[in-house]
Write a protein that holds these residues in place. Structure first.
Motif, PDB file in Angstrom:
ATOM      1  N   GLN A  95       0.830  -1.201   0.000  1.00 55.69           N
ATOM      2  CA  GLN A  95       0.000   0.000   0.000  1.00 55.69           C
ATOM      3  C   GLN A  95       0.873   1.264   0.000  1.00 55.69           C
ATOM      4  O   GLN A  95       0.609   2.206  -0.760  1.00 55.69           O
ATOM      5  CB  GLN A  95      -0.923  -0.007   1.215  1.00 55.69           C
ATOM      6  CG  GLN A  95      -1.872   1.169   1.274  1.00 55.69           C
ATOM      7  CD  GLN A  95      -2.767   1.132   2.505  1.00 55.69           C
ATOM      8  OE1 GLN A  95      -2.630   0.253   3.348  1.00 55.69           O
ATOM      9  NE2 GLN A  95      -3.673   2.082   2.615  1.00 55.69           N
ATOM     10  N   TRP A  97       3.938   1.492  -1.058  1.00 56.51           N
ATOM     11  CA  TRP A  97       4.648   1.563  -2.338  1.00 56.51           C
ATOM     12  C   TRP A  97       3.744   2.155  -3.420  1.00 56.51           C
ATOM     13  O   TRP A  97       4.166   3.018  -4.185  1.00 56.51           O
ATOM     14  CB  TRP A  97       5.137   0.169  -2.743  1.00 56.51           C
ATOM     15  CG  TRP A  97       5.799   0.143  -4.084  1.00 56.51           C
ATOM     16  CD1 TRP A  97       7.061   0.565  -4.378  1.00 56.51           C
ATOM     17  CD2 TRP A  97       5.234  -0.314  -5.308  1.00 56.51           C
ATOM     18  NE1 TRP A  97       7.318   0.385  -5.711  1.00 56.51           N
ATOM     19  CE2 TRP A  97       6.201  -0.153  -6.304  1.00 56.51           C
ATOM     20  CE3 TRP A  97       3.997  -0.853  -5.649  1.00 56.51           C
ATOM     21  CZ2 TRP A  97       5.977  -0.498  -7.629  1.00 56.51           C
ATOM     22  CZ3 TRP A  97       3.770  -1.204  -6.967  1.00 56.51           C
ATOM     23  CH2 TRP A  97       4.754  -1.023  -7.934  1.00 56.51           C
ATOM     24  N   ARG A  98       2.491   1.686  -3.482  1.00 60.12           N
ATOM     25  CA  ARG A  98       1.557   2.211  -4.489  1.00 60.12           C
ATOM     26  C   ARG A  98       1.326   3.710  -4.294  1.00 60.12           C
ATOM     27  O   ARG A  98       1.276   4.475  -5.259  1.00 60.12           O
ATOM     28  CB  ARG A  98       0.220   1.472  -4.407  1.00 60.12           C
ATOM     29  CG  ARG A  98       0.280   0.081  -4.967  1.00 60.12           C
ATOM     30  CD  ARG A  98      -1.110  -0.559  -4.990  1.00 60.12           C
ATOM     31  NE  ARG A  98      -0.995  -1.975  -5.249  1.00 60.12           N
ATOM     32  CZ  ARG A  98      -1.110  -2.926  -4.336  1.00 60.12           C
ATOM     33  NH1 ARG A  98      -1.381  -2.606  -3.082  1.00 60.12           N
ATOM     34  NH2 ARG A  98      -0.984  -4.189  -4.660  1.00 60.12           N
ATOM     35  N   GLN A  99       1.203   4.104  -3.032  1.00 59.63           N
ATOM     36  CA  GLN A  99       0.970   5.521  -2.734  1.00 59.63           C
ATOM     37  C   GLN A  99       2.183   6.363  -3.136  1.00 59.63           C
ATOM     38  O   GLN A  99       2.031   7.432  -3.730  1.00 59.63           O
ATOM     39  CB  GLN A  99       0.678   5.677  -1.244  1.00 59.63           C
ATOM     40  CG  GLN A  99       0.235   7.054  -0.850  1.00 59.63           C
ATOM     41  CD  GLN A  99      -0.132   7.112   0.632  1.00 59.63           C
ATOM     42  OE1 GLN A  99       0.161   6.206   1.398  1.00 59.63           O
ATOM     43  NE2 GLN A  99      -0.775   8.188   1.028  1.00 59.63           N
ATOM     44  N   MET A 101       4.492   5.541  -5.366  1.00 63.83           N
ATOM     45  CA  MET A 101       4.692   5.479  -6.821  1.00 63.83           C
ATOM     46  C   MET A 101       3.733   6.397  -7.577  1.00 63.83           C
ATOM     47  O   MET A 101       4.009   6.788  -8.710  1.00 63.83           O
ATOM     48  CB  MET A 101       4.535   4.042  -7.312  1.00 63.83           C
ATOM     49  CG  MET A 101       5.722   3.157  -7.006  1.00 63.83           C
ATOM     50  SD  MET A 101       7.237   3.690  -7.792  1.00 63.83           S
ATOM     51  CE  MET A 101       7.010   2.993  -9.416  1.00 63.83           C
ATOM     52  N   ALA A 102       2.624   6.757  -6.952  1.00 60.29           N
ATOM     53  CA  ALA A 102       1.666   7.640  -7.611  1.00 60.29           C
ATOM     54  C   ALA A 102       2.297   8.980  -7.966  1.00 60.29           C
ATOM     55  O   ALA A 102       1.909   9.608  -8.953  1.00 60.29           O
ATOM     56  CB  ALA A 102       0.443   7.851  -6.722  1.00 60.29           C
ATOM     57  N   THR A 103       3.277   9.400  -7.184  1.00 56.12           N
ATOM     58  CA  THR A 103       3.949  10.678  -7.483  1.00 56.12           C
ATOM     59  C   THR A 103       5.373  10.485  -7.990  1.00 56.12           C
ATOM     60  O   THR A 103       5.913  11.369  -8.643  1.00 56.12           O
ATOM     61  CB  THR A 103       3.992  11.568  -6.228  1.00 56.12           C
ATOM     62  OG1 THR A 103       4.646  10.865  -5.180  1.00 56.12           O
ATOM     63  CG2 THR A 103       2.593  11.966  -5.796  1.00 56.12           C
ATOM     64  N   HIS A 105       6.511   7.956 -10.036  1.00 56.06           N
ATOM     65  CA  HIS A 105       6.623   7.308 -11.349  1.00 56.06           C
ATOM     66  C   HIS A 105       6.876   8.367 -12.430  1.00 56.06           C
ATOM     67  O   HIS A 105       6.329   9.471 -12.368  1.00 56.06           O
ATOM     68  CB  HIS A 105       5.341   6.532 -11.651  1.00 56.06           C
ATOM     69  CG  HIS A 105       5.504   5.558 -12.759  1.00 56.06           C
ATOM     70  ND1 HIS A 105       5.393   5.927 -14.073  1.00 56.06           N
ATOM     71  CD2 HIS A 105       5.801   4.237 -12.754  1.00 56.06           C
ATOM     72  CE1 HIS A 105       5.599   4.878 -14.848  1.00 56.06           C
ATOM     73  NE2 HIS A 105       5.848   3.835 -14.065  1.00 56.06           N
ATOM     74  N   ASP A 107       5.725   8.653 -15.366  1.00 55.73           N
ATOM     75  CA  ASP A 107       4.485   9.073 -16.021  1.00 55.73           C
ATOM     76  C   ASP A 107       3.706  10.086 -15.188  1.00 55.73           C
ATOM     77  O   ASP A 107       2.867  10.808 -15.722  1.00 55.73           O
ATOM     78  CB  ASP A 107       3.586   7.859 -16.301  1.00 55.73           C
ATOM     79  CG  ASP A 107       4.194   6.928 -17.339  1.00 55.73           C
ATOM     80  OD1 ASP A 107       5.135   7.358 -18.050  1.00 55.73           O
ATOM     81  OD2 ASP A 107       3.745   5.769 -17.431  1.00 55.73           O
ATOM     82  N   ALA A 108       3.979  10.135 -13.891  1.00 56.93           N
ATOM     83  CA  ALA A 108       3.290  11.077 -13.008  1.00 56.93           C
ATOM     84  C   ALA A 108       4.163  12.292 -12.695  1.00 56.93           C
ATOM     85  O   ALA A 108       3.871  13.052 -11.781  1.00 56.93           O
ATOM     86  CB  ALA A 108       2.886  10.379 -11.718  1.00 56.93           C
ATOM     87  N   ALA A 115      11.619   6.034  -8.926  1.00 57.43           N
ATOM     88  CA  ALA A 115      10.777   4.842  -9.061  1.00 57.43           C
ATOM     89  C   ALA A 115      11.587   3.574  -8.782  1.00 57.43           C
ATOM     90  O   ALA A 115      11.106   2.655  -8.120  1.00 57.43           O
ATOM     91  CB  ALA A 115      10.163   4.794 -10.454  1.00 57.43           C
ATOM     92  N   THR A 119      10.999   0.855  -5.755  1.00 57.36           N
ATOM     93  CA  THR A 119      10.796  -0.555  -6.062  1.00 57.36           C
ATOM     94  C   THR A 119      11.808  -1.428  -5.338  1.00 57.36           C
ATOM     95  O   THR A 119      11.472  -2.491  -4.802  1.00 57.36           O
ATOM     96  CB  THR A 119      10.860  -0.785  -7.583  1.00 57.36           C
ATOM     97  OG1 THR A 119       9.847   0.027  -8.191  1.00 57.36           O
ATOM     98  CG2 THR A 119      10.630  -2.237  -7.935  1.00 57.36           C
TER      99      THR A 119
END
Length: 137
Positions: A95, A97-99, A101-103, A105, A107-108, A115, A119
């Motif tokens: 959870q 990590w996903r949060q 990666m939202a900023t 990554h 692409d973001a 990133a 990871t």
């Protein structure tokens, strides 16, 4: 003599880097002192006293218990990067990590390096959580 000093210094540096030296300083120091005393007594022609000193050093080593290792520094860094406790469970790590990666990554608007760091931190923490679950700790 210089070679011996360099060897001891290299060993101390390695033990410190591995997180073994400081928590075990009394154990290592006591055994080393008894060993040096045994060598000194042996070199002065007192083999029985050297044997007693070596026995005391061995007894100290056994009595002092198992070596203590500090928590892995990389694990702590990874936990701080994802803003989770070092002993977090897999669900919490995923959870976080996903949060993150939202900023982070690309692409973001983030960077490849950020990133990749997130990871790697996730992978390290997940491996530690799996190991804890397998060993029951």
């Amino acid at each position: 003599m210089l070679l011996a000093i360099l060897a001891v210094g290299a060993l101390a540096w390695w033990l410190h880097r591995e997180g073994i030296l400081l928590p075990n300083l009394l154990r290592l120091g006591g055994a080393a002192a008894a060993g040096l005393l045994a060598l000194r007594l042996l070199s002065t022609g007192r083999p029985m006293m050297a044997l007693v000193a070596a026995g005391v050093g061995f007894a100290w080593w056994q009595w002092s218990g198992r070596p203590v290792r500090l928590p892995n520094r990389k694990l702590g860094d990874a936990a701080r990067l994802l803003n989770v406790p070092a002993d977090a469970g897999s669900d919490v790590i995923w959870q976080a990590w996903r949060q993150a990666m939202a900023t982070a990554h690309p692409d973001a608007g983030g960077s490849d390096a950020a990133a990749q760091a997130l990871t790697q931190a996730r992978d390290l923490l997940i491996a530690a959580a799996d190991k804890r679950r397998e060993t029951g700790r």
